[in-house]
Write an enzyme that holds these catalytic residues in place. Structure first.
Site, PDB file in Angstrom:
ATOM      1  N   HIS A   1       0.960  -1.210  -0.026  1.00 24.29           N
ATOM      2  CA  HIS A   1       0.137   0.039   0.012  1.00 24.29           C
ATOM      3  C   HIS A   1       0.792   1.501   0.075  1.00 24.29           C
ATOM      4  O   HIS A   1       0.256   2.384  -0.395  1.00 24.29           O
ATOM      5  CB  HIS A   1      -1.176  -0.228   1.042  1.00 24.29           C
ATOM      6  CG  HIS A   1      -0.274   0.156   2.444  1.00 24.29           C
ATOM      7  ND1 HIS A   1      -0.080  -0.498   3.441  1.00 24.29           N
ATOM      8  CD2 HIS A   1      -0.085   1.420   3.214  1.00 24.29           C
ATOM      9  CE1 HIS A   1       0.367  -0.415   4.324  1.00 24.29           C
ATOM     10  NE2 HIS A   1       0.341   1.166   4.446  1.00 24.29           N
TER      11      HIS A   1
ATOM     12  N   ASP B   1       0.271  -7.671   1.655  1.00 28.55           N
ATOM     13  CA  ASP B   1       0.639  -6.575   1.510  1.00 28.55           C
ATOM     14  C   ASP B   1       2.058  -6.153   1.706  1.00 28.55           C
ATOM     15  O   ASP B   1       2.627  -5.229   2.327  1.00 28.55           O
ATOM     16  CB  ASP B   1      -0.108  -5.517   2.917  1.00 28.55           C
ATOM     17  CG  ASP B   1       0.291  -4.084   2.726  1.00 28.55           C
ATOM     18  OD1 ASP B   1       0.170  -3.404   1.706  1.00 28.55           O
ATOM     19  OD2 ASP B   1       0.097  -3.449   3.859  1.00 28.55           O
TER      20      ASP B   1
ATOM     21  N   SER C   1       4.959   2.565   7.887  1.00 27.80           N
ATOM     22  CA  SER C   1       4.367   1.511   7.016  1.00 27.80           C
ATOM     23  C   SER C   1       5.756   0.909   6.129  1.00 27.80           C
ATOM     24  O   SER C   1       6.339   1.920   5.435  1.00 27.80           O
ATOM     25  CB  SER C   1       3.257   1.818   5.855  1.00 27.80           C
ATOM     26  OG  SER C   1       2.079   1.606   6.548  1.00 27.80           O
TER      27      SER C   1
END
Length: 429
Positions: free
Chosen positions: A149, A179, A258
Site C-alpha cells: 500500500h 501487503d 508502513s
C-alpha cells in the site's frame, strides 16, 4: 481492510495541515512557557537578592554533571546495527494541473502568461511517503522490502537513504494479499543491509524497536520502543481482505511507518510494520496496537517476488458466498444443512476443469474445512488455501444434501484473472 485497521503511508496534504497545527500549538506553548519562566526568574531574583549574605557567591553554582546513563545499551546497539538500512519510500503520482490564467497573470503551473504551455498537463508529485528496509545487496543492485500500500498507484518511486541521499527506485513486484512489495535501487551508496530473524522464535513481552519515517521523511530514522504484545493475531490484510497472522506490538507506529522494520534487541528484523488500530467500532480511540507482518512470511514472499515478480497461489476455481449470508430457511430448504452447521462457504459456481471440479465439488456444496483448518467464511478459506503451494493436495470437507463428504483437491495455479477477482471480491477463489 477494516476501516479501523489503519495503514500508515503519510499523505502529503494532510501532513502539512497537521504540521501547521502542531507548529501553532507549539508556538503558543513555547511562548507561554517562556513568559512564565521569565516572570518566575525575575520574581526569584527580586526575592532572593535581599537574602544573599554579603560577600557570598552570586554566580549560582549549579553545574552539568557527567552522564551516568548507559549510552551503549541493548536498544542503542540494535538500532545502530540496522538504522543504516532503513529508508524512506516516496510514492510519486501524476496529477493534472489546470494551467489557466491566475489573478496575478501567472499560469497555475508556475509559468508566465507568455508561455505556450496551456491546458492540463501531467506532473509527478509526492502522493504519500512510507518506509522500507534494505535487506539484500547483489552486485550493483540493492533490494528493499516495503508495504504494497506504500507503493500502490505510483507512477514513479524514490528512496531516501539513511544518509539523506535520494535515489530512484524500480518496482520488482507486489503482493496485495500480504501487503508486501520489493523495490530495487543502485547499490553504490548502500553500506548497511538488514538481516531477518526467525519470527517463530519470539515471545510476548520481549523488547522490540520500530524504525521508520513517521509523518514522512522529515522524521526519518525515528525509533520507538515497545514489546511484543502478542505473537499471532489474525487480521484482515491486503485489498482482498485475506486473513493473515501478524505480530502485535505497542511500539508507536504512525503514518509513514508502513514498510519499516520491527527489530529485536539483536538488531534482526522480525516483522515489517504494516498497520495499526486507531479506533474501535464505536469510535473510541485506541493507543498502542500496531501490527507487523512476521519475518518468516516476509522472506517467503519476497523471495518469490525476486524470482517471478509475482506470487503464484493455488486456486480452487469456485465462486462462493458466506453461509452467514444465506437465510436460515434457505439453509434448510435449499442446502438441506443440519441445524448444527451454521458456518462455512456456499459454492455458487464451479469452473470447468478446475481443482474443485476435478475433485467432484458441485454447486450448492457447503465447504466447512480445508485440510486441518475449519472454514467459517471466505476469508478463512483463502487463509487456509494460501498455506498450500501450487501442486499440493488437500482434503476438502463439505456438505451436500445434508450429508458430510470429503474429497481430495489437487491444487492448481490461479490465472491472473483469478487473482484479480479474488483480490476484489469475496465470492471468487
Amino acid at each position: 481492510m477494516d476501516n479501523n485497521n489503519q495503514r500508515s503511508p503519510r499523505r502529503t496534504n494532510r501532513f502539512w495541515l497537521k504540521v501547521a497545527g502542531v507548529g501553532l500549538v507549539a508556538g503558543l506553548i513555547g511562548g507561554g512557557v517562556a513568559v512564565g519562566v521569565g516572570g518566575a526568574v525575575q520574581h526569584h531574583e527580586n526575592v532572593t537578592s535581599t537574602r544573599v549574605p554579603s560577600g557570598s557567591n552570586k554566580s549560582g553554582g549549579t553545574k552539568v554533571n557527567k552522564n551516568k546513563a548507559d549510552l551503549n545499551g541493548a536498544a542503542t546497539k540494535a538500532y545502530d546495527s540496522v538504522q543504516g538500512a532503513v529508508v524512506s519510500v516516496i510514492n510519486k503520482q501524476e496529477v493534472q494541473q489546470n494551467s489557466g490564467m491566475g489573478i496575478f497573470g501567472l499560469y497555475a503551473n508556475g509559468g508566465d502568461s507568455s508561455s505556450s504551455n496551456s491546458g492540463n498537463s501531467g506532473k509527478l508529485q509526492t502522493a504519500s511517503e512510507g518506509s522500507g528496509v534494505i535487506y539484500k545487496k547483489d552486485g550493483q543492485t540493492a533490494y528493499i522490502v516495503t508495504n504494497n500500500h506504500v507503493v500502490k498507484g505510483s507512477n514513479a518511486l524514490q528512496v531516501i537513504l539513511s544518509n539523506g541521499k535520494k535515489v530512484d527506485a524500480q518496482l520488482v513486484g507486489t503482493d496485495s494479499a500480504t501487503d508486501l512489495a520489493v523495490l530495487k535501487i543502485n547499490a553504490a551508496n548502500v553500506t548497511t543491509v538488514a538481516q531477518f530473524g526467525n519470527s517463530n522464535s519470539i515471545a510476548a513481552g520481549q523488547d522490540v524497536l520500530a524504525i521508520g519515517s513517521p509523518m514522512g521523511s522529515e522524521y526519518a530514522n525515528t525509533v520507538t520502543k515497545g514489546i511484543v504484545s502478542a505473537k499471532n493475531r489474525t487480521l484482515k490484510a491486503g485489498t482482498d481482505g485475506t486473513l493473515t497472522s501478524v505480530i502485535q506490538t505497542d511500539a508507536a507506529i504512525n503514518s509513514g511507518n508502513s514498510g519499516g522494520p520491527l527489530i529485536n534487541m539483536a538488531g534482526q528484523v522480525i516483522g515489517i510494520n504494516s498497520m495499526k488500530l486507531s479506533s474501535d467500532n464505536e469510535g473510541s480511540s485506541i493507543e498502542g496496537m500496531g501490527f507487523a507482518i512476521p519475518s518468516n512470511e516476509v522472506v517467503s514472499i519476497i523471495n518469490q517476488l525476486i524470482k517471478n515478480g509475482k506470487i503464484d497461489r493455488p486456486t480452487l476455481g469456485i465462486g462462493m458466498v458466506d453461509l452467514s449470508n444465506v437465510t436460515t430457511d434457505q439453509q434448510q430448504s435449499v442446502l438441506k444443512l443440519p441445524s448444527n452447521v451454521n458456518k462455512g462457504v456456499v459454492v455458487m459456481q464451479v469452473e470447468s476443469g478446475s481443482a474443485a471440479d476435478s475433485a467432484g465439488v458441485k454447486q450448492y456444496d457447503v465447504i466447512t474445512q480445508l485440510g486441518d483448518t475449519k472454514v467459517t467464511n471466505a476469508n478463512t478459506l483463502r487463509a487456509a488455501l494460501y498455506k498450500y503451494k501450487v501442486g499440493d493436495s488437500a482434503k476438502v470437507t463439505y456438505y451436500r444434501n445434508g450429508k458430510q463428504q470429503t474429497s481430495t483437491v489437487h491444487l492448481t495455479k490461479a490465472s491472473s484473472g483469478d487473482n484479480n477477482q479474488s483480490s476484489q471480491q469475496d465470492d471468487g477463489q
